[in-house]
Design a protein around this motif. Structure first.
Motif, short mmCIF file in Angstrom:
data_model
loop_
_atom_site.label_atom_id
_atom_site.label_comp_id
_atom_site.label_asym_id
_atom_site.label_seq_id
_atom_site.Cartn_x
_atom_site.Cartn_y
_atom_site.Cartn_z
N VAL A 13 0.84 -1.21 0.00
CA VAL A 13 0.00 0.00 0.00
C VAL A 13 0.87 1.25 0.00
N TYR A 16 2.70 1.70 -3.42
CA TYR A 16 1.83 2.13 -4.50
C TYR A 16 1.37 3.57 -4.30
N GLN A 17 0.98 3.90 -3.08
CA GLN A 17 0.53 5.26 -2.78
C GLN A 17 1.65 6.28 -3.01
N ILE A 66 -6.43 8.26 -5.24
CA ILE A 66 -6.56 6.80 -5.11
C ILE A 66 -7.11 6.46 -3.73
N ARG A 67 -7.96 5.45 -3.72
CA ARG A 67 -8.51 4.94 -2.46
C ARG A 67 -8.31 3.43 -2.46
N PHE A 68 -7.71 2.92 -1.39
CA PHE A 68 -7.47 1.49 -1.26
C PHE A 68 -8.68 0.85 -0.61
N THR A 71 -7.09 -5.20 0.61
CA THR A 71 -5.70 -5.66 0.55
C THR A 71 -5.69 -7.09 1.03
N LEU A 80 -4.04 -5.71 -4.29
CA LEU A 80 -4.69 -4.45 -3.91
C LEU A 80 -5.88 -4.21 -4.84
N HIS A 81 -6.99 -3.81 -4.27
CA HIS A 81 -8.18 -3.42 -5.02
C HIS A 81 -8.35 -1.93 -4.76
N THR A 82 -8.28 -1.10 -5.81
CA THR A 82 -8.34 0.34 -5.60
C THR A 82 -9.40 1.01 -6.46
N HIS A 83 -9.75 2.20 -6.04
CA HIS A 83 -10.64 3.09 -6.79
C HIS A 83 -9.84 4.35 -7.08
N GLN A 84 -9.66 4.63 -8.37
CA GLN A 84 -8.91 5.80 -8.79
C GLN A 84 -9.85 6.81 -9.43
#
Length: 127
Positions: A13, A16-17, A66-68, A71, A80-84
């Protein structure tokens, strides 16, 4: 869950962030092992290819977010499953997979990216 899995999740996390928000060279220095195998066809293989891609992304789209969401860690892998959210409110759902070496460093990456559609035949969100 073992401490190693927890640490790998946290490191994936943060890595990536850090890269996504404009510090890819720092992310690579801290979290990547001796080699970095890239499976995204838009990104060159190796550490420098990763840095170049994320430097360009930051230059062209500095206001992205980005929002995680999830995980998951198992063995030497973290997902990781994210919303961008990008300029113009373009929204994407991503799935990233990282393989860690025995020293807890990221050495391989796969991903899948999809733009969030306006509608859904099943009424469920992608998140």
């Amino acid at each position: 869950m073992s401490n190693l899995l927890k640490q790998n999740k946290a490191n994936a996390v943060t890595f990536y962030q850090m890269a996504y928000l404009g510090e890819p060279a720092k992310a690579v220095e801290r979290y990547v092992g001796d080699e970095y195998i890239q499976h995204n066809p838009a990104v060159a293989n190796g550490k420098q290819g990763f840095i170049d891609y994320f430097d360009e992304m930051q230059r062209d789209y500095p206001d992205k977010q980005i929002r995680f969401l999830r995980t998951i860690a198992e063995g030497d892998m973290v997902a990781l499953h994210t919303h961008q959210t990008w300029p113009g409110n373009d929204q994407y759902v991503t799935m990233d997979f990282f393989r860690f070496d025995e020293n807890g460093k990221i050495v391989e990456h796969w991903d899948s990216i999809q733009q969030v559609p306006e509608g859904s035949a099943n009424g469920n969100s992608m998140f």
